[in-house]
Scaffold this motif. Structure first.
Motif, mmCIF file in Angstrom:
data_model
loop_
_atom_site.group_PDB
_atom_site.id
_atom_site.type_symbol
_atom_site.label_atom_id
_atom_site.label_comp_id
_atom_site.label_asym_id
_atom_site.label_seq_id
_atom_site.Cartn_x
_atom_site.Cartn_y
_atom_site.Cartn_z
ATOM 1 N N ARG B 98 0.832 -1.217 0.000
ATOM 2 C CA ARG B 98 0.000 0.000 0.000
ATOM 3 C C ARG B 98 0.860 1.258 0.000
ATOM 4 N N ILE B 99 2.136 1.084 -0.088
ATOM 5 C CA ILE B 99 3.016 2.250 -0.068
ATOM 6 C C ILE B 99 3.452 2.624 -1.475
ATOM 7 N N ALA B 100 3.391 3.915 -1.775
ATOM 8 C CA ALA B 100 3.812 4.407 -3.090
ATOM 9 C C ALA B 100 5.138 5.138 -2.938
ATOM 10 N N TYR B 101 6.139 4.638 -3.611
ATOM 11 C CA TYR B 101 7.458 5.284 -3.564
ATOM 12 C C TYR B 101 7.637 6.154 -4.800
ATOM 13 N N TYR B 102 7.841 7.417 -4.571
ATOM 14 C CA TYR B 102 8.020 8.366 -5.672
ATOM 15 C C TYR B 102 9.497 8.659 -5.894
ATOM 16 N N SER B 103 9.815 8.891 -7.170
ATOM 17 C CA SER B 103 11.173 9.311 -7.506
ATOM 18 C C SER B 103 11.102 10.209 -8.737
ATOM 19 N N LEU B 104 12.205 10.873 -9.029
ATOM 20 C CA LEU B 104 12.237 11.747 -10.197
ATOM 21 C C LEU B 104 12.203 10.894 -11.461
ATOM 22 N N ASP B 105 11.513 11.421 -12.468
ATOM 23 C CA ASP B 105 11.333 10.632 -13.686
ATOM 24 C C ASP B 105 12.249 11.101 -14.799
ATOM 25 N N ASP B 106 13.130 12.035 -14.494
ATOM 26 C CA ASP B 106 13.841 12.682 -15.589
ATOM 27 C C ASP B 106 15.206 13.131 -15.081
ATOM 28 N N ASP B 107 16.226 12.756 -15.798
ATOM 29 C CA ASP B 107 17.579 13.109 -15.381
ATOM 30 C C ASP B 107 17.829 14.608 -15.454
ATOM 31 N N HIS B 108 17.039 15.281 -16.296
ATOM 32 C CA HIS B 108 17.314 16.693 -16.518
ATOM 33 C C HIS B 108 16.880 17.562 -15.347
ATOM 34 N N ILE B 109 15.986 17.044 -14.524
ATOM 35 C CA ILE B 109 15.413 17.882 -13.474
ATOM 36 C C ILE B 109 16.486 18.435 -12.570
ATOM 37 N N SER B 110 17.428 17.581 -12.238
ATOM 38 C CA SER B 110 18.501 18.036 -11.374
ATOM 39 C C SER B 110 19.271 19.189 -12.015
ATOM 40 N N SER B 111 19.490 19.115 -13.320
ATOM 41 C CA SER B 111 20.225 20.224 -13.954
ATOM 42 C C SER B 111 19.392 21.488 -14.014
ATOM 43 N N ILE B 112 18.081 21.326 -14.158
ATOM 44 C CA ILE B 112 17.212 22.514 -14.127
ATOM 45 C C ILE B 112 17.337 23.205 -12.773
ATOM 46 N N LEU B 113 17.228 22.420 -11.717
ATOM 47 C CA LEU B 113 17.316 23.018 -10.375
ATOM 48 C C LEU B 113 18.692 23.638 -10.140
ATOM 49 N N THR B 114 19.719 22.925 -10.565
ATOM 50 C CA THR B 114 21.069 23.459 -10.375
ATOM 51 C C THR B 114 21.231 24.794 -11.077
ATOM 52 N N ALA B 115 20.738 24.856 -12.310
ATOM 53 C CA ALA B 115 20.827 26.117 -13.056
ATOM 54 C C ALA B 115 20.052 27.213 -12.332
ATOM 55 N N GLY B 116 18.883 26.878 -11.814
ATOM 56 C CA GLY B 116 18.093 27.851 -11.081
ATOM 57 C C GLY B 116 18.796 28.320 -9.820
ATOM 58 N N LEU B 117 19.433 27.397 -9.140
ATOM 59 C CA LEU B 117 20.132 27.748 -7.902
ATOM 60 C C LEU B 117 21.248 28.749 -8.149
ATOM 61 N N LYS B 118 21.865 28.650 -9.300
ATOM 62 C CA LYS B 118 22.944 29.590 -9.583
ATOM 63 C C LYS B 118 22.420 31.015 -9.632
ATOM 64 N N HIS B 119 21.202 31.153 -10.101
ATOM 65 C CA HIS B 119 20.619 32.498 -10.088
ATOM 66 C C HIS B 119 20.268 32.923 -8.665
ATOM 67 N N VAL B 120 19.674 32.001 -7.915
ATOM 68 C CA VAL B 120 19.202 32.325 -6.568
ATOM 69 C C VAL B 120 20.364 32.594 -5.611
ATOM 70 N N GLU B 121 21.422 31.814 -5.763
ATOM 71 C CA GLU B 121 22.507 31.878 -4.775
ATOM 72 C C GLU B 121 23.646 32.812 -5.175
ATOM 73 N N GLU B 122 23.423 33.596 -6.189
ATOM 74 C CA GLU B 122 24.547 34.432 -6.657
ATOM 75 C C GLU B 122 24.849 35.555 -5.674
#
Lengths: 122, 122
Positions: B98-122
């Motif tokens: 009855r447990i649903a384990y979720y995970s990311l479905d796309d390798d690119h997501i991490s790079s999207i977030l990383t790119a976004g973080l560079k803007h946020v953390e500058e």
DNA sequence: CCAATATATGAATATTTGATCATATATTAG
DNA sequence: CTAATATATGATCAAATATTCATATATTGG
């Protein structure tokens, strides 16, 4: 028989928590504040009009007038959205007489879009 | 004296268009459909709850229960947002009992977030 | 089978938000 | 100065959206 209305954050109905995994994930995650800002940036990019604007500015700076013609929205709508983009630090502008030339304010924006495109175009 | 109410797309009030730049930009831009999809992806990432979910899943797969505890939202809210993420192809899940384990479905997501973080953390 | 647990989901609601309209400000031409 | 042009912005409104509540479905233990 309602379960006592959540003491605070809905934690009293949930019993299957893997404390170890949760603690580990929490530790690895960026701060709430950082994630909030990150979400804000993506939200700003998450509107078709603003996306068109940003995408157009990837090439070269453009005035409001050109943007209006290019993306097929009203001058007012473009101006409003440019302000949103400005407030988020995504675009900047220079004034030449009565013309305002907008351009991207951040080198990272292009990489954000590129990363997103990889998901969209797969 | 109102200017005739825009024939169609608000082009009759705008006179400063640099046709050459507009044509050039239009040519270089991705299609409207692509930009629309791109905006959709960013919109999905542009909500704090979903951002927290995605961010948590960067580390390892987690069940709904763990996510609920981790991000401090109700089980219902998490479930609703997981559906949005699923529909956008950003997360996938496997069922174990009855447990649903979720995970990311796309390798690119991490790079999207990383790119976004560079803007946020500058 | 029955009770409990884990997750999903429909309906209702409150908030956010994007577009439009009207108008303000600023700059330039004449 | 005055009219015209380029842009910005406040107000309003309709559409989109995130959360909550109530409940449904599915799985497991006993």
């Amino acid at each position: 028989m309602k379960k006592g209305k959540k003491d605070k954050e809905g934690e009293c109905e949930v019993l299957c928590i893997n404390e170890r995994k949760v603690a580990s994930a929490r530790k690895a995650m960026k701060s709430d504040a950082t994630l909030f800002k990150l979400a804000e940036v993506f939200k700003v990019l998450g509107d078709p009009t603003r996306m068109k604007i940003v995408s157009a500015l990837l090439q070269e700076e453009l005035c409001v007038c050109d943007l209006t013609a290019l993306i097929g929205a009203s001058q007012s709508a473009v101006s409003h959205q440019l302000r949103v983009l400005r407030n988020m630090g995504l675009v900047k502008y220079r004034k030449d007489g009565r013309i305002a030339y907008y351009s991207l304010d951040d080198d990272h924006i292009s990489s954000i879009l590129t990363a997103g495109l990889k998901h969209v175009e797969e």
